[in-house]
Design an enzyme around this catalytic site. Sequence first.
Site, short mmCIF file in Angstrom:
data_model
loop_
_atom_site.label_atom_id
_atom_site.label_comp_id
_atom_site.label_asym_id
_atom_site.label_seq_id
_atom_site.Cartn_x
_atom_site.Cartn_y
_atom_site.Cartn_z
CE1 TYR A 214 30.74 38.20 48.96
CE2 TYR A 214 32.49 37.32 47.59
CZ TYR A 214 31.25 37.90 47.72
OH TYR A 214 30.50 38.17 46.60
N GLY A 216 35.21 32.73 47.87
CA GLY A 216 36.47 32.00 47.69
C GLY A 216 37.38 32.05 48.91
CG HIS A 243 39.85 30.02 37.27
ND1 HIS A 243 40.13 31.37 37.23
CD2 HIS A 243 38.62 29.92 37.85
CE1 HIS A 243 39.13 32.05 37.75
NE2 HIS A 243 38.19 31.21 38.13
N GLY A 508 25.15 34.96 23.03
CA GLY A 508 24.75 33.87 22.12
C GLY A 508 25.58 33.83 20.85
C1 OXD Z 1 35.10 32.99 41.59
C2 OXD Z 1 36.30 33.79 41.32
O1 OXD Z 1 34.39 33.23 42.58
O2 OXD Z 1 37.03 33.44 40.38
O3 OXD Z 1 34.84 32.06 40.82
O4 OXD Z 1 36.55 34.78 42.02
MN MN Z 2 36.44 31.66 39.40
#
Ligand code: OXD
Ligand code: MN
Length: 601
Positions: A214, A216, A243, A508
Site C-alpha cells: 500500500y 506510502g 511534507h 475556494g
Molecule cells: C500520503 C500521506 O499518502 O501523507 O500523502 O499519507
Molecule cells: Mn502526505
Amino acid sequence: MNAVPAARATPVNGSALAALNDWVAEVAELTRPDAIHWCDGSDAEYQRLLEAMQADGTLLPLNQDTHPGCWLHRSDPQDVARVEHLTFVCTSAREDAGPNNHWMAPDEAHAKIDGLFDGCMRGRTLYVVPYCMGPIDSPLARCGVEITDSPYVVANMRIMTRMGADALARIEREGAQGKPFVKGLHSTGELDPDRRFIMHFPEELAIKSYGSGYGGNALLGKKCHALRIASWQARQEGWLAEHMLIVGVENPQGETHYIAAAFPSACGKTNLAMLIPPEGYRAKGWKVWTVGDDIAWMHRGEDGRLWAINPEAGFFGVAPGTSAKSNPNALASIQRDTIFTNVAVTADNQPWWEGLDDRVPAIDWQGRPYDPANGPAAHPNARFTVSASQCPTYSPHAEDAQGVPISAIVFGGRRASLVPLVFQARDWAHGVLVGAAMASETTAAATGKVGVVRRDPMAMKPFCGYHFGDYFSHWLSFDQPGSKLPGIFHVNWFRKDEEGRFMWPGFGDNMRVLEWIIGRVTGEAGAVESAIGLVPEASSLNRDGLDLDGQTLRSLLQVDPAGWRHEYKAIAEFIGEFGERLPGKLKAEADRTARALDALA
Ligand code: OXD
Ligand code: MN
C-alpha cells in the site's frame, strides 16, 4: 549546520551501474525470483504491465467510455494505509532517531527483515525500478532504485516519479562523480500484518519494506525516500525535505507568489494545491497554479530566498471527499489514465466514493454488493494515482530545474476549537515554534484511531528521519545574514461551532486567506498583534461574495488567552520531551509566548 554522522553510502567509485548490478544480484540471491526485469519506463512496458495485471486480476478495468485508461485495484483489506507502528528508523545511535521515531539497531533490523526477504520472490518477477525524484535535469533532484516484486508498485512508481532509462542514465552519471543513489528493497511478502516492517537506514541511504503493497509503505520514492531519507540528507547538506504542497498564486498584475504549506495527511493539501478562486477573484484575473500536493524540497538560493521543487511527478490523492465542490481540478485530472485503489464502483462501473455525488454505488471497495451496514462504500483512505501533468492547473514552472521561489510557508491542521483561521508568526524563530507546536486530529491515512488530536510538528511526525530536536535546530539554522526567508503562517480551516458544523466554508474561499498571506509578505495587508502572533482584522480579509456573517468571521479570528494558556502548557510539555537536543532558542520562544499569555490573565 549541525554535526551529523557521515553517511555510509553505496560505494560508487568506477561505474555506479556495477554497484547497482552487484546489489541486484545480491538481492536476487536472497529473494530467489523466477525472473528479473529492469524497467525502462517506456509506454510499451507500461502497457504490458497493465495487461499482465488485468490478466491476473490485480487491476480491473473501469468504465472505459467515461474513464478511458482507468483501473481499479483492490488491496488486501488488512493493507489499506501507512503503518506507523511498524515503521522504523535504524540509526547506529538510538538518540539520532529521536523519541519521534520507532528505532531498531541497524544489524538487528537487517537480520530481522532479511529473514523475511529470504526466498520471498520465488514464483515472482523482481523488478528493478530506477527513478528520479524531481525534474530529471534539476540539480536539486535525487535518484533512487526500488527493487520490488509488485507490478502494481511499478505502475504507480511510473506515475509518481520520473522512472526508467533517463533516471538510470543519471544514476550512472552521478555515480561517476561519487554521488550515491538511494536503495529501496520491497516485497509484498504474504501481506500478513504480523510479518510487515518498513525499515529505514539513513546512514546507508537504504530502505527495506516487507509485507505491504500500500501507498506510502510500498512506493518507496514517496514517504520513505523523499521524506524520511531525504530529511536526513537535507540536514547533512543544508536543505529541507518537507511534507508540503507548493502552490502558485498569480495576481491580476501577473505576479506569482509561491506558497509551501504543511498539513498532516488527509487534511486538504491536494485541495489547496488545486484551489479554484471564487468568481470575484477570477473575474479580476487571479489564478492559482499547482506545483505539488504533498512534498517540497527547499534549498537556499544564491539570492538568499528558499527555492522549492516538487520531487514527485504525480498525485497519490485521497479520493473520499473529492468532488466538483471540493476539488474540480482533481476531478478533471482523474477522468482518464488513473489507477484507483479501494474505491467503490457504480452499476455502470465508474469509480465512486463518499462525498463524490449522490449516486448509489453498486459494489464496495472489497468487491461486495454495496450494503451500508458494511460501512462506507469506498475505504476512507481510498486513493487515486495520476500524473501531475493531467491537472488543468499544473504550473508551467513545475518542471523548472531551479524550482520556484517561496514567499510564504503555511502550517495547519484540523482543530475543531481554539486555533484561529489564520495568524502570522512574528519572525523565523517564532515561525519554527509555530510549526513545532502544530497539532491535528488524526485521519484514515494511517492505521489507528481517527479524530484524536496529536502533536505533529511541521506535519512531519510520521516522516522525519531523525531526532526532532535536531530537526528544529536545522530549521532555525536557515536564519542567517543575507537570508530572505519566507513569512511563516498558521491556518485552520476546520473550526466547528457548538452544533459540530464547520464555521469556515473552506475550499475556494481559502483564497481569501492566501490573499491576506501574500499581502503580508508584500507589506500591503494590515495585521494586529496578539500574544500568539499577528492576526488579520476582520476588515482586512476580502469578504466580497463570501457567505459568512461578520460575527462568525470575527470569532474565527479571535485569540482566546485562557484557551491558549492551556495550549502553551501542553506545547511546553511536548517540546520538553526532546530533552537536551531541544534548541534553547525554541524553548525561549515558547516561554516568551507563555509569558505574554500570562500577562493577559
Ligand atoms: C500520503 C500521506 O499518502 O501523507 O500523502 O499519507
Ligand atoms: Mn502526505
